[in-house]
Design a protein around this motif. Structure first.
Motif, PDB file in Angstrom:
ATOM      1  N   VAL A 232       0.864  -1.172   0.000  1.00  0.00           N
ATOM      2  CA  VAL A 232       0.000   0.000   0.000  1.00  0.00           C
ATOM      3  C   VAL A 232       0.904   1.226   0.000  1.00  0.00           C
ATOM      4  N   THR A 233       0.807   2.063  -1.044  1.00  0.00           N
ATOM      5  CA  THR A 233       1.637   3.266  -1.165  1.00  0.00           C
ATOM      6  C   THR A 233       0.769   4.491  -0.924  1.00  0.00           C
ATOM      7  N   LEU A 234       1.069   5.227   0.124  1.00  0.00           N
ATOM      8  CA  LEU A 234       0.193   6.305   0.569  1.00  0.00           C
ATOM      9  C   LEU A 234       0.114   7.467  -0.420  1.00  0.00           C
ATOM     10  N   GLN A 235       1.179   7.686  -1.205  1.00  0.00           N
ATOM     11  CA  GLN A 235       1.167   8.808  -2.149  1.00  0.00           C
ATOM     12  C   GLN A 235       0.449   8.478  -3.463  1.00  0.00           C
ATOM     13  N   ASP A 236      -0.034   7.252  -3.626  1.00  0.00           N
ATOM     14  CA  ASP A 236      -0.751   6.902  -4.851  1.00  0.00           C
ATOM     15  C   ASP A 236      -1.970   7.811  -5.042  1.00  0.00           C
ATOM     16  N   GLN A 237      -2.280   8.091  -6.309  1.00  0.00           N
ATOM     17  CA  GLN A 237      -3.334   9.046  -6.637  1.00  0.00           C
ATOM     18  C   GLN A 237      -4.714   8.639  -6.123  1.00  0.00           C
ATOM     19  N   GLN A 238      -4.953   7.326  -5.983  1.00  0.00           N
ATOM     20  CA  GLN A 238      -6.294   6.899  -5.564  1.00  0.00           C
ATOM     21  C   GLN A 238      -6.597   7.226  -4.101  1.00  0.00           C
ATOM     22  N   HIS A 239      -5.565   7.582  -3.337  1.00  0.00           N
ATOM     23  CA  HIS A 239      -5.812   7.914  -1.930  1.00  0.00           C
ATOM     24  C   HIS A 239      -6.172   9.388  -1.803  1.00  0.00           C
ATOM     25  N   SER A 244      -9.079   7.385   3.178  1.00  0.00           N
ATOM     26  CA  SER A 244      -8.849   6.546   2.007  1.00  0.00           C
ATOM     27  C   SER A 244      -7.633   5.647   2.234  1.00  0.00           C
ATOM     28  N   MET A 245      -6.587   6.210   2.839  1.00  0.00           N
ATOM     29  CA  MET A 245      -5.399   5.412   3.172  1.00  0.00           C
ATOM     30  C   MET A 245      -5.766   4.302   4.165  1.00  0.00           C
ATOM     31  N   ASP A 247      -8.673   2.962   4.790  1.00  0.00           N
ATOM     32  CA  ASP A 247      -9.524   1.947   4.161  1.00  0.00           C
ATOM     33  C   ASP A 247      -8.693   0.949   3.362  1.00  0.00           C
ATOM     34  N   ALA A 248      -7.685   1.448   2.634  1.00  0.00           N
ATOM     35  CA  ALA A 248      -6.818   0.562   1.847  1.00  0.00           C
ATOM     36  C   ALA A 248      -6.026  -0.362   2.764  1.00  0.00           C
TER      37      ALA A 248
END
Length: 513
Positions: A232-239, A244-245, A247-248
């Protein structure tokens, strides 16, 4: 034992000092049956001169010169660090090799424990989910997620004992390609593969750190089929936003919990034990009671086909000749010398030597210097041949008695032994420490009965009965061996009951930029 009867312990016939056994020590004027009279008060665990010692004369304990008299020391005097000069370190040249490589003896069969067998062949003693981080920046987010996982998810997966965050302060702001930088990287990688985590690797990344997931876990780093870490990469655009982080993280964690919940304890031979041994808050009784009992248990585990790691470079450095003499091969001896030399050079670069190891508490407990401390520490390794050597951060590849080179720091040593793959940790203490690890059970062994009584709900085993004469080293060694099997099967230690967990501490000899 009658505490009014004055008692001392002399380790070998050649020793010219002995330690006082009595709780609270003994006052000046105390007379012993052999005619020895104390010229001054001597605290418990501290040394008394058994003969008149001249200036510069060797002071001998364990049959080894632990120092030289700094002036005349009359018989009956208190021999403390203030009246001793420390010997120079033993040269690493011309050491005995394999001259005392004792065979473990008859195979010890029939001893088992209830453990969790993993796909890679290792065996866990606990069933936990670990969350690995690639950089310290994500620690707060992981902590928040772990609280939610424990409250909301763990109750649905009763066979999983806990979720553990493998937090650290590495990953950014470091010279990632400098000499020595590989040590913390492989330590983090191998921590994630500890047997108590069941082949399940979950990684949280920020996204801009110097240690990205692909470098931490390159192809083949998890040699279990086609296994790959869940990242899980926190800087990804979907977060979008903090939740959102979370939840992932919750969703990914649940996948791992489902896998881990299917694990069940099964009967495993004692040969699947991987026991890490170390001492902290040591005193003069460490080498008399607890550590010799650990040494006896070490021999039992090796005879049963299991694995024992002993460590702490500075706390065995002065006994290097004893270690190389027990090497199973010249290659093992050379590997031990290599690790000692590396650490000697490391200390020189830092502007200190091995004497920096001994703490005020060690000295208050009767240990005058690192030489004396090392002689009491090394006996944890028992008597059998040393069959392997690990560099810091390495993972075990063989069974038997292994020297795992680590700093003597309790926290760094425990972290490195955990990365090597230990599934049970044994920790002896004379001064007392509430040390514990979140992911591996820690059995605490008290060197003195007074400590075991005072810290009755922190110490798991009292080795002080050896000093009082109520038990032998063999008695306590067998008791510890059986306790290891029980704890490996799920019995909780005091540190586990109270959830006393020290933070992991990486060994990073490389520069920080």
């Amino acid at each position: 034992m009658n505490h009014q009867v004055p008692r001392t312990i002399r380790m070998q016939a050649s020793d010219n000092v002995a330690i006082v056994v009595n709780d609270g020590g003994l006052p000046a004027g105390t007379a012993f049956p052999d005619g020895l009279v104390l010229l001054e008060g001597v605290p418990q665990g501290h040394k008394v001169a058994l003969t008149d010692l001249q200036d510069g004369e060797a002071v001998i304990r364990y049959g080894v010169t632990i120092g030289y008299a700094d002036g005349a020391i009359p018989r009956g005097s208190w021999v403390s660090e203030r009246v001793l000069r420390m010997p120079a370190a033993r040269s690493l040249d011309d050491l005995p090799i394999g001259t005392h490589a004792v065979d473990a003896g008859p195979r010890l069969d029939g001893y088992t424990f209830e453990g969790y067998r993993n796909k890679d062949g290792s065996v866990g003693t606990r069933n936990m989910m670990a969350i690995t981080s690639t950089v310290q920046c994500v620690s707060g987010v992981i902590d928040y997620a772990v609280k939610r996982i424990r409250e909301e998810l763990l109750p649905r997966y009763p066979n999983v004992e806990d979720v553990v965050a493998l937090e650290h302060v590495y990953g950014c702001g470091v010279a990632i390609d400098a000499p020595g930088a590989d040590i913390p990287i492989r330590t983090i990688r191998n921590l994630s593969r500890n047997p108590n985590f069941g082949d399940s690797v979950m990684v949280v990344s920020l996204g801009c750190e110097k240690l990205p997931p692909a470098r931490l876990f390159p192809a083949g780093a998890i040699p279990i089929g086609n296994a790959a870490p869940s990242v899980v990469t926190l800087q990804d655009q979907q977060h979008v936003g903090f939740m959102s982080m979370i939840d992932a993280l919750m969703s990914t964690a649940e996948q791992h919990l489902q896998e881990l919940n299917a694990r069940r304890r099964e009967t495993c031979p004692a040969s699947d034990l991987v026991v890490g041994m170390q001492c902290g808050g040591s005193d003069a009784f460490s080498g008399v009671t607890a550590n010799p009992a650990l040494g006896f248990a070490t021999d039992l585990i090796v005879r049963a086909g299991g694995t024992v790691m002993f460590s702490e470079v500075t706390e065995v450095r002065d006994g290097i000749d004893q270690l190389t003499a027990r090497a199973s091969s010249p290659e093992v001896a050379q590997a031990m010398v290599r690790e000692m030399q590396w650490y000697d050079d490391y200390l020189v670069r830092g502007g200190v030597d091995r004497s920096a190891n001994t703490t005020p508490g060690n000295k208050k407990g009767g240990l005058s210097n690192i030489v004396e401390k090392a002689m009491g520490s090394i006996v944890k390794s028992g008597s059998t041949a040393i069959t392997g050597v690990l560099s810091p951060g390495d993972r075990l590849q063989q069974k038997g008695l292994i020297y795992a080179a680590t700093p003597a720091s309790d926290f760094i040593c425990g972290t490195l032994q955990m990365a090597a793959g230990m599934n049970v940790h044994i920790f002896t203490t004379g001064r007392g420490t509430p040390y514990g690890l979140a992911a591996v059970p820690v059995i605490k062994v008290a060197t003195r009965t007074e400590l075991a009584r005072r810290w009755h709900d922190l110490m798991d085993l009292d080795a002080g009965s050896i000093a009082s004469g109520d038990a032998t080293i063999e008695d306590v060694g067998w008791e510890l061996f059986r306790m290891i099997l029980d704890v490996a099967s799920g019995r909780k230690t005091w540190a586990e009951r109270w959830k006393l967990h020290n933070a992991l501490a990486l060994f990073n000899p490389a520069p920080v930029t």
